[in-house]
Design a protein around this motif. Sequence first.
Motif, short mmCIF file in Angstrom:
data_model
loop_
_atom_site.label_atom_id
_atom_site.label_comp_id
_atom_site.label_asym_id
_atom_site.label_seq_id
_atom_site.Cartn_x
_atom_site.Cartn_y
_atom_site.Cartn_z
N ARG A 11 -26.67 6.11 -18.29
CA ARG A 11 -25.73 5.71 -17.33
C ARG A 11 -26.04 4.22 -17.15
NH1 ARG A 11 -28.67 10.36 -15.58
NH2 ARG A 11 -27.28 12.10 -14.56
N LEU A 12 -27.02 3.68 -17.53
CA LEU A 12 -27.25 2.10 -17.61
C LEU A 12 -26.02 1.51 -18.47
CD1 LEU A 12 -29.11 -0.22 -16.59
CD2 LEU A 12 -30.25 0.06 -18.83
N ASN A 13 -25.80 2.04 -19.61
CA ASN A 13 -24.51 1.43 -20.05
C ASN A 13 -23.22 1.59 -19.48
OD1 ASN A 13 -25.46 0.35 -22.52
ND2 ASN A 13 -24.45 1.90 -24.00
N THR A 14 -23.17 2.65 -18.75
CA THR A 14 -21.75 2.90 -17.75
C THR A 14 -21.80 1.79 -17.02
OG1 THR A 14 -22.00 5.22 -18.12
CG2 THR A 14 -20.75 4.24 -16.28
N TYR A 15 -22.76 1.57 -16.24
CA TYR A 15 -23.07 0.35 -15.22
C TYR A 15 -22.82 -0.91 -16.20
CZ TYR A 15 -24.97 -3.36 -12.23
OH TYR A 15 -25.21 -4.50 -11.73
N GLU A 16 -23.08 -1.25 -17.20
CA GLU A 16 -23.06 -2.52 -17.78
C GLU A 16 -21.74 -2.45 -18.45
OE1 GLU A 16 -27.81 -3.36 -19.26
OE2 GLU A 16 -26.38 -2.46 -20.68
N SER A 17 -21.04 -1.51 -18.53
CA SER A 17 -19.57 -1.56 -18.86
C SER A 17 -18.71 -1.88 -17.88
CB SER A 17 -18.99 -0.08 -19.46
OG SER A 17 -19.48 0.11 -20.90
N ASN A 34 -19.27 -0.24 -26.41
CA ASN A 34 -20.71 -0.37 -25.92
C ASN A 34 -21.54 0.80 -26.50
OD1 ASN A 34 -22.65 -1.32 -24.36
ND2 ASN A 34 -21.93 -0.56 -22.51
N THR A 35 -22.29 0.39 -27.63
CA THR A 35 -22.93 1.53 -28.31
C THR A 35 -24.36 1.96 -27.66
OG1 THR A 35 -24.31 -0.26 -29.81
CG2 THR A 35 -21.88 0.44 -30.59
N CYS A 36 -24.78 3.08 -28.18
CA CYS A 36 -26.00 3.67 -28.04
C CYS A 36 -26.81 3.89 -29.39
CB CYS A 36 -25.78 4.89 -27.29
SG CYS A 36 -27.44 6.11 -26.78
N THR A 65 -21.07 -3.99 -28.94
CA THR A 65 -22.13 -4.38 -28.11
C THR A 65 -22.96 -3.22 -27.49
OG1 THR A 65 -23.11 -5.70 -26.30
CG2 THR A 65 -21.27 -4.27 -25.99
N GLY A 66 -24.16 -3.31 -26.94
CA GLY A 66 -25.01 -2.27 -26.83
C GLY A 66 -26.44 -2.25 -27.61
N CYS A 67 -27.05 -1.10 -27.46
CA CYS A 67 -28.24 -1.16 -28.10
C CYS A 67 -28.31 -0.79 -29.51
CB CYS A 67 -29.24 0.15 -27.51
SG CYS A 67 -29.79 -0.24 -26.15
N ALA A 68 -27.28 -0.21 -30.20
CA ALA A 68 -27.04 -0.21 -31.65
C ALA A 68 -26.90 -1.41 -32.28
CB ALA A 68 -26.20 1.04 -32.07
N ALA A 69 -25.93 -2.01 -31.52
CA ALA A 69 -25.39 -3.28 -32.15
C ALA A 69 -26.61 -4.53 -31.78
CB ALA A 69 -24.26 -3.81 -31.25
N GLN A 70 -27.32 -4.40 -30.95
CA GLN A 70 -28.69 -5.39 -30.70
C GLN A 70 -29.46 -4.93 -31.66
OE1 GLN A 70 -29.26 -7.54 -27.55
NE2 GLN A 70 -30.70 -8.13 -29.68
N ILE A 71 -29.65 -3.73 -32.31
CA ILE A 71 -30.83 -3.62 -33.27
C ILE A 71 -30.48 -4.02 -34.60
CG2 ILE A 71 -32.17 -1.88 -34.35
CD1 ILE A 71 -32.29 -0.48 -31.41
N ALA A 72 -29.13 -3.85 -35.00
CA ALA A 72 -28.75 -3.88 -36.33
C ALA A 72 -27.25 -4.77 -36.15
CB ALA A 72 -28.62 -2.81 -36.95
N PRO A 73 -27.45 -5.90 -35.84
CA PRO A 73 -25.98 -6.61 -35.52
C PRO A 73 -25.19 -6.83 -36.83
CG PRO A 73 -27.82 -8.12 -35.48
CD PRO A 73 -28.43 -6.79 -35.38
N ALA A 74 -25.82 -6.97 -37.90
CA ALA A 74 -25.09 -7.32 -39.22
C ALA A 74 -24.33 -6.13 -39.62
CB ALA A 74 -26.21 -7.92 -40.24
N GLY A 81 -12.52 -4.54 -38.93
CA GLY A 81 -11.93 -4.90 -37.53
C GLY A 81 -12.85 -5.13 -36.66
N VAL A 82 -14.17 -5.22 -36.83
CA VAL A 82 -15.00 -6.04 -35.93
C VAL A 82 -14.96 -7.33 -35.61
CG1 VAL A 82 -17.34 -6.22 -35.21
CG2 VAL A 82 -16.61 -3.97 -36.09
N SER A 83 -14.37 -8.01 -34.50
CA SER A 83 -14.34 -9.45 -34.25
C SER A 83 -15.72 -10.03 -33.96
CB SER A 83 -13.15 -9.65 -33.47
OG SER A 83 -12.00 -9.01 -33.67
N ARG A 84 -16.17 -9.30 -33.11
CA ARG A 84 -17.64 -10.04 -32.62
C ARG A 84 -18.75 -8.94 -32.32
NH1 ARG A 84 -16.24 -12.39 -27.08
NH2 ARG A 84 -18.30 -13.70 -27.35
N VAL A 85 -19.86 -9.27 -32.27
CA VAL A 85 -21.06 -8.66 -31.92
C VAL A 85 -21.68 -9.29 -30.87
CG1 VAL A 85 -23.18 -7.47 -32.73
CG2 VAL A 85 -21.09 -7.42 -34.11
N LEU A 86 -22.03 -8.53 -29.74
CA LEU A 86 -22.92 -9.18 -28.57
C LEU A 86 -24.10 -8.54 -28.45
CD1 LEU A 86 -20.12 -10.24 -25.95
CD2 LEU A 86 -21.41 -11.71 -27.05
N GLY A 87 -25.16 -9.33 -28.13
CA GLY A 87 -26.48 -8.74 -27.62
C GLY A 87 -26.42 -7.91 -26.38
N ASN A 88 -27.36 -7.26 -26.14
CA ASN A 88 -27.38 -6.69 -24.71
C ASN A 88 -27.47 -7.77 -23.65
OD1 ASN A 88 -26.93 -4.06 -24.74
ND2 ASN A 88 -29.09 -3.57 -25.43
#
Length: 407
Positions: A11-17, A34-36, A65-74, A81-88
Amino acid sequence: MTVDIITFGCRLNTYESEVMRGHAAGLENTIIINTCAVTGEAERQARQAIRRAHREHPEAEIVVTGCAAQIAPAAWAALPGVSRVLGNEDKLKPESWRPGAASAVTDIMAARQTAPHLVTEFAGRARAFVQVQQGCDHRCTFCIIPYGRGPSRSVPIGAITGQVRTLVAAGHNEVVLTGVDLTSYGPDLPGAPSLGQMIRRLLALVPDLPRLRLSSLDPNEIDPDLWRLIETEPRLMPHLHLSVQAGSDLILKRMKRRHLRADALATIARARALRPGIGIGADLIAGFPTETEALFAETLAFVQEADIPFLHVFPYSERPGTPAARMPPVAKPLRRARAARLREAGAASAARFYAGQLGRDISVLAESASLGHSEHFAPVRIAASPGQLLRARVTAATAAGLVAEPA
């Protein structure tokens, strides 16, 4: 297409979306994923969504973005197709969504503040979510989320109150308070208010809010003020969802949880004594490393003894970098089989709970023209206008929930 957001996880991801939707409103041809990171399956689904988005909209800018992207951005940046990666942290900053903004991943351990982000509405949703806490200071052996969310920090009561007022004014009849570790709310704020104290003040300051619901709670960390509200406050919904995870003391210790089997049973018994008829939910992990058939039987017996109608059961999923991932594993087919047995036990409890509602008057929040949820969070089939809050009488109980008519 202007901005499309695909959300995975909590639900926190839903709010942040919804926060991102407001910040990115001026962009064109953009897809936000927005990943998990809770399970490998959640990450697989997110990767699949990225590939589908790129295939169907090859000209779109895909932001992950999201937790999975924060942990392993590369790893996520390398997907086609991915243009950008953003941390939480960065995904919640307006400047991250200005045209031409650079890709960024925040140092999550340096993030010590949770700045309020106003969401004006949850379009298409009857129920609204409000973030009151972020991050986690605990280190359960199976969990990767602290590495994606950082340390625990709390949203000030004034900011929470302003957010809830805005959502009530937009027509939302129910608000769900969310966080990574909700019961850790408060010690980093002036005066160190507890979760229960914050909720008591919130309800007093927003008298027009009809229904308040809580996301997952640690069974051992419900404070005295919150227990009093559970007993006496009608606007706090009679529904507790507990982060239990297992019913075996040995497995709980290996998970590095902060409660034992008896603690969880005592919390459930106390809730039912204070609020008769309360709906109880629980998160459970099946097939945790080292779980023998005898240890699994203890968790199965716990579900049956506690008679929990609303179970969220997950087969254990290895998270690289966590202590549990180095423990002797249970075979994946056995994990799935044990998860199915737990769900079967939960379904039997749910059937008993639904049958106990027959002939009763309930409060229903309609989420579509034919479906809603009762105050206990039981699914309800009913003809109503989306977003409507109404009294209803239960006329039937099925395996899927309740059937009701306006009272």
